[in-house]
Design a protein around this motif. Structure first.
Motif, PDB file in Angstrom:
ATOM      1  N   ARG A  38      33.696  18.273  59.973  1.00 37.75           N
ATOM      2  CA  ARG A  38      33.106  18.763  61.220  1.00 37.75           C
ATOM      3  C   ARG A  38      31.693  18.208  61.280  1.00 37.75           C
ATOM      4  NH1 ARG A  38      32.824  24.791  61.250  1.00 37.75           N
ATOM      5  NH2 ARG A  38      35.057  24.609  61.527  1.00 37.75           N
ATOM      6  N   GLN A  39      31.430  17.410  62.286  1.00 36.50           N
ATOM      7  CA  GLN A  39      30.136  16.756  62.461  1.00 36.50           C
ATOM      8  C   GLN A  39      29.735  15.987  61.207  1.00 36.50           C
ATOM      9  OE1 GLN A  39      27.508  19.885  63.697  1.00 36.50           O
ATOM     10  NE2 GLN A  39      28.403  19.983  65.742  1.00 36.50           N
ATOM     11  N   GLY A  40      30.707  15.323  60.594  1.00 34.94           N
ATOM     12  CA  GLY A  40      30.459  14.481  59.434  1.00 34.94           C
ATOM     13  C   GLY A  40      30.430  15.202  58.095  1.00 34.94           C
ATOM     14  N   GLU A  41      30.453  16.510  58.110  1.00 28.99           N
ATOM     15  CA  GLU A  41      30.412  17.293  56.875  1.00 28.99           C
ATOM     16  C   GLU A  41      31.819  17.762  56.498  1.00 28.99           C
ATOM     17  OE1 GLU A  41      27.693  17.894  54.941  1.00 28.99           O
ATOM     18  OE2 GLU A  41      26.665  16.524  56.298  1.00 28.99           O
ATOM     19  N   PRO A  42      32.152  17.733  55.202  1.00 25.10           N
ATOM     20  CA  PRO A  42      33.470  18.223  54.784  1.00 25.10           C
ATOM     21  C   PRO A  42      33.642  19.707  55.109  1.00 25.10           C
ATOM     22  CG  PRO A  42      32.307  17.173  52.950  1.00 25.10           C
ATOM     23  CD  PRO A  42      31.359  17.235  54.099  1.00 25.10           C
ATOM     24  N   VAL A  43      34.849  20.065  55.505  1.00 27.82           N
ATOM     25  CA  VAL A  43      35.160  21.455  55.849  1.00 27.82           C
ATOM     26  C   VAL A  43      36.045  22.037  54.755  1.00 27.82           C
ATOM     27  CG1 VAL A  43      36.251  22.952  57.550  1.00 27.82           C
ATOM     28  CG2 VAL A  43      35.021  20.919  58.302  1.00 27.82           C
ATOM     29  N   ASP A  44      35.734  23.244  54.344  1.00 26.15           N
ATOM     30  CA  ASP A  44      36.490  23.940  53.312  1.00 26.15           C
ATOM     31  C   ASP A  44      37.905  24.235  53.798  1.00 26.15           C
ATOM     32  OD1 ASP A  44      36.825  25.331  50.855  1.00 26.15           O
ATOM     33  OD2 ASP A  44      36.506  27.224  51.917  1.00 26.15           O
ATOM     34  N   ASP A  45      38.872  24.165  52.881  1.00 25.74           N
ATOM     35  CA  ASP A  45      40.266  24.434  53.227  1.00 25.74           C
ATOM     36  C   ASP A  45      40.450  25.821  53.844  1.00 25.74           C
ATOM     37  OD1 ASP A  45      40.989  21.964  52.321  1.00 25.74           O
ATOM     38  OD2 ASP A  45      42.052  22.666  50.547  1.00 25.74           O
ATOM     39  N   ALA A  46      39.703  26.804  53.370  1.00 23.99           N
ATOM     40  CA  ALA A  46      39.844  28.166  53.883  1.00 23.99           C
ATOM     41  C   ALA A  46      39.492  28.236  55.365  1.00 23.99           C
ATOM     42  CB  ALA A  46      38.966  29.129  53.088  1.00 23.99           C
ATOM     43  N   ALA A  47      38.488  27.484  55.790  1.00 22.20           N
ATOM     44  CA  ALA A  47      38.103  27.473  57.207  1.00 22.20           C
ATOM     45  C   ALA A  47      39.194  26.839  58.059  1.00 22.20           C
ATOM     46  CB  ALA A  47      36.787  26.735  57.389  1.00 22.20           C
ATOM     47  N   VAL A  48      39.776  25.762  57.558  1.00 18.57           N
ATOM     48  CA  VAL A  48      40.860  25.101  58.280  1.00 18.57           C
ATOM     49  C   VAL A  48      42.087  26.007  58.310  1.00 18.57           C
ATOM     50  CG1 VAL A  48      42.316  23.049  58.412  1.00 18.57           C
ATOM     51  CG2 VAL A  48      39.973  22.831  57.611  1.00 18.57           C
ATOM     52  N   ASP A  49      42.396  26.664  57.182  1.00 21.21           N
ATOM     53  CA  ASP A  49      43.513  27.611  57.128  1.00 21.21           C
ATOM     54  C   ASP A  49      43.354  28.698  58.191  1.00 21.21           C
ATOM     55  OD1 ASP A  49      44.683  26.349  54.977  1.00 21.21           O
ATOM     56  OD2 ASP A  49      44.000  27.819  53.500  1.00 21.21           O
ATOM     57  N   GLU A  50      42.174  29.275  58.259  1.00 25.72           N
ATOM     58  CA  GLU A  50      41.925  30.372  59.191  1.00 25.72           C
ATOM     59  C   GLU A  50      42.076  29.911  60.634  1.00 25.72           C
ATOM     60  OE1 GLU A  50      38.223  33.246  60.470  1.00 25.72           O
ATOM     61  OE2 GLU A  50      38.268  32.428  58.446  1.00 25.72           O
ATOM     62  N   PHE A  51      41.493  28.750  60.952  1.00 24.99           N
ATOM     63  CA  PHE A  51      41.597  28.217  62.313  1.00 24.99           C
ATOM     64  C   PHE A  51      43.045  27.936  62.681  1.00 24.99           C
ATOM     65  CE2 PHE A  51      42.003  24.448  65.001  1.00 24.99           C
ATOM     66  CZ  PHE A  51      41.416  24.931  66.160  1.00 24.99           C
ATOM     67  N   LEU A  52      43.762  27.262  61.798  1.00 22.76           N
ATOM     68  CA  LEU A  52      45.147  26.899  62.073  1.00 22.76           C
ATOM     69  C   LEU A  52      46.046  28.135  62.169  1.00 22.76           C
ATOM     70  CD1 LEU A  52      46.880  24.452  62.595  1.00 22.76           C
ATOM     71  CD2 LEU A  52      47.269  24.244  60.160  1.00 22.76           C
ATOM     72  N   ALA A  53      45.814  29.135  61.318  1.00 14.51           N
ATOM     73  CA  ALA A  53      46.602  30.373  61.386  1.00 14.51           C
ATOM     74  C   ALA A  53      46.398  31.064  62.736  1.00 14.51           C
ATOM     75  CB  ALA A  53      46.231  31.308  60.245  1.00 14.51           C
ATOM     76  N   THR A  54      45.181  31.056  63.243  1.00 12.57           N
ATOM     77  CA  THR A  54      44.893  31.650  64.547  1.00 12.57           C
ATOM     78  C   THR A  54      45.636  30.909  65.657  1.00 12.57           C
ATOM     79  OG1 THR A  54      42.712  32.338  63.790  1.00 12.57           O
ATOM     80  CG2 THR A  54      43.061  32.281  66.166  1.00 12.57           C
ATOM     81  N   VAL A  55      45.610  29.582  65.591  1.00 11.24           N
ATOM     82  CA  VAL A  55      46.296  28.780  66.606  1.00 11.24           C
ATOM     83  C   VAL A  55      47.807  29.011  66.528  1.00 11.24           C
ATOM     84  CG1 VAL A  55      46.830  26.415  67.311  1.00 11.24           C
ATOM     85  CG2 VAL A  55      44.496  27.032  66.683  1.00 11.24           C
ATOM     86  N   ILE A  56      48.354  29.038  65.332  1.00  3.63           N
ATOM     87  CA  ILE A  56      49.795  29.278  65.167  1.00  3.63           C
ATOM     88  C   ILE A  56      50.176  30.652  65.689  1.00  3.63           C
ATOM     89  CG2 ILE A  56      51.622  29.634  63.443  1.00  3.63           C
ATOM     90  CD1 ILE A  56      50.260  27.396  61.785  1.00  3.63           C
ATOM     91  N   TRP A  57      49.365  31.660  65.395  1.00  2.00           N
ATOM     92  CA  TRP A  57      49.662  33.019  65.820  1.00  2.00           C
ATOM     93  C   TRP A  57      49.623  33.147  67.349  1.00  2.00           C
ATOM     94  CZ3 TRP A  57      52.062  36.885  63.856  1.00  2.00           C
ATOM     95  CH2 TRP A  57      51.972  38.143  64.443  1.00  2.00           C
ATOM     96  N   ASP A  58      48.776  32.343  67.999  1.00  2.77           N
ATOM     97  CA  ASP A  58      48.655  32.413  69.457  1.00  2.77           C
ATOM     98  C   ASP A  58      49.825  31.747  70.191  1.00  2.77           C
ATOM     99  OD1 ASP A  58      46.317  33.827  69.274  1.00  2.77           O
ATOM    100  OD2 ASP A  58      45.015  32.089  69.536  1.00  2.77           O
ATOM    101  N   ILE A  59      50.675  31.039  69.473  1.00  2.00           N
ATOM    102  CA  ILE A  59      51.855  30.440  70.099  1.00  2.00           C
ATOM    103  C   ILE A  59      52.817  31.579  70.458  1.00  2.00           C
ATOM    104  CG2 ILE A  59      53.871  28.958  69.736  1.00  2.00           C
ATOM    105  CD1 ILE A  59      52.143  27.369  67.735  1.00  2.00           C
ATOM    106  N   PRO A  60      53.227  31.648  71.717  1.00  2.00           N
ATOM    107  CA  PRO A  60      54.125  32.747  72.103  1.00  2.00           C
ATOM    108  C   PRO A  60      55.480  32.655  71.409  1.00  2.00           C
ATOM    109  CG  PRO A  60      53.705  31.295  73.968  1.00  2.00           C
ATOM    110  CD  PRO A  60      52.924  30.779  72.811  1.00  2.00           C
ATOM    111  N   VAL A  61      56.113  33.806  71.233  1.00  2.00           N
ATOM    112  CA  VAL A  61      57.430  33.871  70.617  1.00  2.00           C
ATOM    113  C   VAL A  61      58.395  33.214  71.550  1.00  2.00           C
ATOM    114  CG1 VAL A  61      59.238  35.380  69.777  1.00  2.00           C
ATOM    115  CG2 VAL A  61      56.875  36.000  69.453  1.00  2.00           C
TER     116      VAL A  61
END
Length: 61
Positions: A38-61
């Motif tokens: 993010r903006q040239g800096e490495p992002v921790d796996d936990a931050a990516v996990d959290e973001f992706l989990a939120t996006v996955i959860w927002d997908i309607p059933v």
């Protein structure tokens, strides 16, 4: 895991933990080939996990 996300399991409710497991699996698979930045800096796996989990959860059933 897929049944928990799709509300197709025994409980017939969506399990938020299944989105976290999906996200973790995706990040681990992608991390072997690419790095997340993010903006040239490495992002921790936990931050990516959290973001992706939120996006996955927002997908309607």
């Amino acid at each position: 895991m897929l049944n928990g996300l799709a509300a197709k399991g025994q409980r017939r409710r969506r399990d938020p933990y299944s989105a976290t497991l999906f996200a973790r699996d995706i990040v681990q698979s992608l991390r072997r080939q690419i790095g997340f930045r993010r903006q040239g800096e490495p992002v921790d796996d936990a931050a990516v996990d959290e973001f992706l989990a939120t996006v996955i959860w927002d997908i309607p059933v």
